[in-house]
Motif scaffolding. Structure first.
Motif, PDB file in Angstrom:
ATOM      1  N   VAL A   1      75.009  47.639  30.074  1.00  0.00           N
ATOM      2  CA  VAL A   1      76.149  47.892  29.185  1.00  0.00           C
ATOM      3  C   VAL A   1      77.433  48.030  30.003  1.00  0.00           C
ATOM      4  CG1 VAL A   1      77.184  49.537  27.572  1.00  0.00           C
ATOM      5  CG2 VAL A   1      74.766  48.939  27.358  1.00  0.00           C
ATOM      6  N   GLU A   2      77.352  48.752  31.116  1.00  0.00           N
ATOM      7  CA  GLU A   2      78.525  48.934  31.971  1.00  0.00           C
ATOM      8  C   GLU A   2      79.032  47.598  32.501  1.00  0.00           C
ATOM      9  OE1 GLU A   2      79.700  50.929  36.286  1.00  0.00           O
ATOM     10  OE2 GLU A   2      77.914  51.651  35.232  1.00  0.00           O
ATOM     11  N   LEU A   3      78.097  46.734  32.915  1.00  0.00           N
ATOM     12  CA  LEU A   3      78.487  45.409  33.397  1.00  0.00           C
ATOM     13  C   LEU A   3      79.180  44.618  32.296  1.00  0.00           C
ATOM     14  CD1 LEU A   3      78.504  42.961  35.287  1.00  0.00           C
ATOM     15  CD2 LEU A   3      76.123  42.523  34.625  1.00  0.00           C
ATOM     16  N   SER A   4      78.609  44.609  31.107  1.00  0.00           N
ATOM     17  CA  SER A   4      79.206  43.864  30.001  1.00  0.00           C
ATOM     18  C   SER A   4      80.601  44.390  29.672  1.00  0.00           C
ATOM     19  CB  SER A   4      78.302  43.938  28.771  1.00  0.00           C
ATOM     20  OG  SER A   4      78.801  43.124  27.731  1.00  0.00           O
ATOM     21  N   LEU A   5      80.764  45.711  29.639  1.00  0.00           N
ATOM     22  CA  LEU A   5      82.078  46.297  29.365  1.00  0.00           C
ATOM     23  C   LEU A   5      83.089  45.934  30.442  1.00  0.00           C
ATOM     24  CD1 LEU A   5      80.963  49.848  28.155  1.00  0.00           C
ATOM     25  CD2 LEU A   5      82.204  48.164  26.779  1.00  0.00           C
ATOM     26  N   MET A   6      82.639  45.957  31.692  1.00  0.00           N
ATOM     27  CA  MET A   6      83.530  45.608  32.794  1.00  0.00           C
ATOM     28  C   MET A   6      83.985  44.153  32.701  1.00  0.00           C
ATOM     29  SD  MET A   6      83.698  43.798  35.855  1.00  0.00           S
ATOM     30  CE  MET A   6      81.970  43.541  36.268  1.00  0.00           C
TER      31      MET A   6
ATOM     32  N   ILE B   1      77.188  35.489  28.923  1.00  0.00           N
ATOM     33  CA  ILE B   1      76.272  34.699  28.097  1.00  0.00           C
ATOM     34  C   ILE B   1      74.874  34.707  28.707  1.00  0.00           C
ATOM     35  CG2 ILE B   1      75.703  32.315  27.442  1.00  0.00           C
ATOM     36  CD1 ILE B   1      78.687  31.890  26.861  1.00  0.00           C
ATOM     37  N   THR B   2      74.791  34.531  30.029  1.00  0.00           N
ATOM     38  CA  THR B   2      73.499  34.525  30.714  1.00  0.00           C
ATOM     39  C   THR B   2      72.775  35.844  30.510  1.00  0.00           C
ATOM     40  OG1 THR B   2      74.360  33.012  32.405  1.00  0.00           O
ATOM     41  CG2 THR B   2      72.362  34.242  32.952  1.00  0.00           C
ATOM     42  N   LEU B   3      73.508  36.937  30.622  1.00  0.00           N
ATOM     43  CA  LEU B   3      72.925  38.274  30.465  1.00  0.00           C
ATOM     44  C   LEU B   3      72.309  38.436  29.085  1.00  0.00           C
ATOM     45  CD1 LEU B   3      72.776  41.051  31.999  1.00  0.00           C
ATOM     46  CD2 LEU B   3      74.840  41.677  30.747  1.00  0.00           C
TER      47      LEU B   3
ATOM     48  N   ALA C   1      81.513  39.628  44.483  1.00  0.00           N
ATOM     49  CA  ALA C   1      81.761  41.073  44.491  1.00  0.00           C
ATOM     50  C   ALA C   1      81.128  41.741  43.267  1.00  0.00           C
ATOM     51  CB  ALA C   1      83.260  41.343  44.535  1.00  0.00           C
ATOM     52  N   ILE C   2      81.144  41.047  42.117  1.00  0.00           N
ATOM     53  CA  ILE C   2      80.523  41.588  40.904  1.00  0.00           C
ATOM     54  C   ILE C   2      79.006  41.616  41.064  1.00  0.00           C
ATOM     55  CG2 ILE C   2      80.166  41.225  38.429  1.00  0.00           C
ATOM     56  CD1 ILE C   2      82.915  39.878  38.366  1.00  0.00           C
ATOM     57  N   LEU C   3      78.431  40.536  41.592  1.00  0.00           N
ATOM     58  CA  LEU C   3      76.981  40.474  41.774  1.00  0.00           C
ATOM     59  C   LEU C   3      76.493  41.554  42.736  1.00  0.00           C
ATOM     60  CD1 LEU C   3      76.430  36.605  42.053  1.00  0.00           C
ATOM     61  CD2 LEU C   3      76.034  38.062  40.066  1.00  0.00           C
TER      62      LEU C   3
ATOM     63  N   LEU D   1      74.626  45.990  22.789  1.00  0.00           N
ATOM     64  CA  LEU D   1      75.534  45.047  23.449  1.00  0.00           C
ATOM     65  C   LEU D   1      76.367  44.249  22.455  1.00  0.00           C
ATOM     66  CD1 LEU D   1      73.194  43.718  26.293  1.00  0.00           C
ATOM     67  CD2 LEU D   1      75.205  45.178  26.577  1.00  0.00           C
ATOM     68  N   TYR D   2      75.835  44.013  21.264  1.00  0.00           N
ATOM     69  CA  TYR D   2      76.587  43.276  20.249  1.00  0.00           C
ATOM     70  C   TYR D   2      77.807  44.063  19.755  1.00  0.00           C
ATOM     71  CZ  TYR D   2      72.627  40.007  19.883  1.00  0.00           C
ATOM     72  OH  TYR D   2      71.634  39.080  20.145  1.00  0.00           O
ATOM     73  N   LYS D   3      77.874  45.319  20.081  1.00  0.00           N
ATOM     74  CA  LYS D   3      79.046  46.133  19.709  1.00  0.00           C
ATOM     75  C   LYS D   3      80.237  45.873  20.626  1.00  0.00           C
ATOM     76  CE  LYS D   3      75.946  49.698  17.909  1.00  0.00           C
ATOM     77  NZ  LYS D   3      75.384  51.057  18.084  1.00  0.00           N
ATOM     78  N   ILE D   4      79.980  45.179  21.730  1.00  0.00           N
ATOM     79  CA  ILE D   4      81.029  44.807  22.673  1.00  0.00           C
ATOM     80  C   ILE D   4      81.557  43.429  22.267  1.00  0.00           C
ATOM     81  CG2 ILE D   4      81.513  44.325  25.117  1.00  0.00           C
ATOM     82  CD1 ILE D   4      79.078  46.108  25.797  1.00  0.00           C
ATOM     83  N   PRO D   5      82.852  43.184  22.297  1.00  0.00           N
ATOM     84  CA  PRO D   5      83.918  44.017  22.845  1.00  0.00           C
ATOM     85  C   PRO D   5      84.664  44.875  21.819  1.00  0.00           C
ATOM     86  CG  PRO D   5      84.735  41.801  22.532  1.00  0.00           C
ATOM     87  CD  PRO D   5      83.301  41.779  22.093  1.00  0.00           C
ATOM     88  N   HIS D   6      84.460  44.663  20.511  1.00  0.00           N
ATOM     89  CA  HIS D   6      85.382  45.258  19.539  1.00  0.00           C
ATOM     90  C   HIS D   6      84.906  46.579  18.938  1.00  0.00           C
ATOM     91  CE1 HIS D   6      87.865  41.764  19.903  1.00  0.00           C
ATOM     92  NE2 HIS D   6      86.888  40.963  19.530  1.00  0.00           N
ATOM     93  N   ASN D   7      83.629  46.923  19.136  1.00  0.00           N
ATOM     94  CA  ASN D   7      83.105  48.179  18.587  1.00  0.00           C
ATOM     95  C   ASN D   7      82.394  48.997  19.652  1.00  0.00           C
ATOM     96  OD1 ASN D   7      83.721  47.879  15.606  1.00  0.00           O
ATOM     97  ND2 ASN D   7      82.551  46.003  15.951  1.00  0.00           N
ATOM     98  N   SER D   8      82.934  48.942  20.866  1.00  0.00           N
ATOM     99  CA  SER D   8      82.276  49.578  22.007  1.00  0.00           C
ATOM    100  C   SER D   8      82.153  51.084  21.845  1.00  0.00           C
ATOM    101  CB  SER D   8      83.049  49.262  23.294  1.00  0.00           C
ATOM    102  OG  SER D   8      83.164  47.867  23.481  1.00  0.00           O
ATOM    103  N   GLU D   9      83.050  51.678  21.074  1.00  0.00           N
ATOM    104  CA  GLU D   9      83.014  53.142  20.918  1.00  0.00           C
ATOM    105  C   GLU D   9      81.771  53.608  20.156  1.00  0.00           C
ATOM    106  OE1 GLU D   9      85.784  51.659  17.532  1.00  0.00           O
ATOM    107  OE2 GLU D   9      85.133  51.039  19.553  1.00  0.00           O
ATOM    108  N   TYR D  10      81.065  52.673  19.524  1.00  0.00           N
ATOM    109  CA  TYR D  10      79.879  53.051  18.742  1.00  0.00           C
ATOM    110  C   TYR D  10      78.567  52.823  19.503  1.00  0.00           C
ATOM    111  CZ  TYR D  10      83.274  53.081  14.967  1.00  0.00           C
ATOM    112  OH  TYR D  10      84.380  53.342  14.183  1.00  0.00           O
ATOM    113  N   ILE D  11      78.650  52.469  20.773  1.00  0.00           N
ATOM    114  CA  ILE D  11      77.434  52.285  21.563  1.00  0.00           C
ATOM    115  C   ILE D  11      76.695  53.619  21.691  1.00  0.00           C
ATOM    116  CG2 ILE D  11      76.529  51.732  23.865  1.00  0.00           C
ATOM    117  CD1 ILE D  11      78.874  49.741  24.130  1.00  0.00           C
ATOM    118  N   GLU D  12      75.399  53.586  21.420  1.00  0.00           N
ATOM    119  CA  GLU D  12      74.583  54.805  21.457  1.00  0.00           C
ATOM    120  C   GLU D  12      73.851  54.887  22.806  1.00  0.00           C
ATOM    121  OE1 GLU D  12      72.646  55.829  17.578  1.00  0.00           O
ATOM    122  OE2 GLU D  12      73.297  53.787  17.049  1.00  0.00           O
TER     123      GLU D  12
END
Length: 323
Positions: free
Chosen positions: A126-131, A82-84, A31-33, A103-114
């Motif tokens: 980015v949306e996939l990684s956050l999800m 990890i694959t992504l 379903a994710i793919l 992407l390195y701002k995820i998961p703990h600094n997601s609010e700083y994504i530009e």
């Protein structure tokens, strides 16, 4: 239960179909793919079969049965993540260091994504990684020992980021590759310490004074997983000119070779040159198996874990053309 060619560890085999079903796990990942068709050149078998089966093989025997299936789904999402990131670091077709910095701002600094720096496809990644991370944290935060181990889990995520940054550097400066740094950093691409800490969050009865020894075992298992991956992805990574593979590092260090040899020599020549180095890694794998077996623990069955690692290696070999 899955086909007879798949023999899960005893603590997985004993689970009922209501507790553990490989097809149910695969359906959730499918379903994710379908929603995020971003893995363009990756055979979906990697995510629908290899990762769920592989993570089942190395699930620790101390995990409470009620959490096993949900954990394997969450671990498969870790594998997708990890694959992504790995493809964005070392696959010449998809390499994108600018996106990785966000992407390195995820998961703990997601609010700083530009987001304004990104195009539409990059925003989807980015949306996939956050999800994925939202799903993973939603699951593991329900585990009985989440609070006890969440700092270790966060630390191990950062170790993967260090590994991926190392892959970025090797991709840009391939002559820097060497066996020592490859071994230190790139085993974290296997994520086995990360998922091992997830298992300990879900244990039914742990002797947590053993934590140092358990993390040692997980790290050694991670090195073994890396060796299996190195041996079984060598042909593909040569085609992709991915010089993070440890066999290539060994060849550059110990033989009269230069980077151009890996693009100009024939497949048959390279196989002949690299075969002895691959054999060295196989011999090291045998030694590591025995070293882990010699460790005694109360929390989980070490022998079962080693058998799971061996099954994982066989899975790598059997699915080499698909992953």
């Amino acid at each position: 239960m899955p086909s007879t060619s798949i023999v899960f560890p005893p603590h997985i085999q004993k689970l009922s179909k209501e507790q553990f079903d490989l097809q149910r796990i695969s359906n959730k990942i499918a379903a994710i793919l379908q929603k995020y068709p971003l893995f363009k050149d990756r055979n979906s078998t990697l995510f629908l079969r290899f990762l769920p089966i592989g993570y089942s093989y190395v699930t620790l025997s101390c995990v409470s049965s009620e959490y096993v299936e949900d954990l394997i789904v969450a671990k498969t999402k870790i594998g997708m993540w990890i694959t992504l990131y790995d493809d964005l670091a070392d696959n010449p077709k998809y390499r994108n260091f600018k996106l990785l910095e966000e992407l390195y701002k995820i998961p703990h600094n997601s609010e700083y994504i530009e987001y304004e720096k990104l195009n539409e496809e990059e925003r989807q990644i980015v949306e996939l990684s956050l999800m994925l991370w939202d799903d993973i944290f939603t699951m593991i935060s329900t585990l009985p020992y989440y609070e006890k181990f969440k700092e270790f889990f966060a630390f191990d995520i950062q170790q993967f980021y260090v590994a991926n940054r190392y892959s970025e550097l090797v991709s840009e400066y391939p002559k820097m590759t060497n066996q020592t740094e490859n071994r230190i950093y790139l085993s974290y691409n296997m994520g086995m310490v990360i998922v091992g800490m997830m298992d300990l969050m879900a244990t039914w009865d742990g002797v947590f004074a053993e934590l140092g020894t358990m993390r040692n075992i997980l790290f050694q298992g991670q090195v073994l997983g890396r060796i299996s991956n190195v041996l079984n992805t060598l042909e593909r990574e040569l085609k992709e000119e991915d010089f993070t593979n440890e066999v290539i590092s060994l060849a550059l260090q110990n033989m009269d070779l230069v980077l151009d040899d890996f693009t100009k020599r024939s497949k048959e020549e390279l196989e002949k040159i690299l075969h002895p180095l691959a054999q060295e890694l196989l011999e090291e794998r045998t030694t590591l198996y025995q070293e882990i077996r010699n460790i005694s623990l109360e929390t989980f069955d070490v022998a079962v874990f080693v058998s799971g690692l061996q099954s994982l290696h066989e899975l790598h070999e059997n699915m080499r053309s698909q992953i």
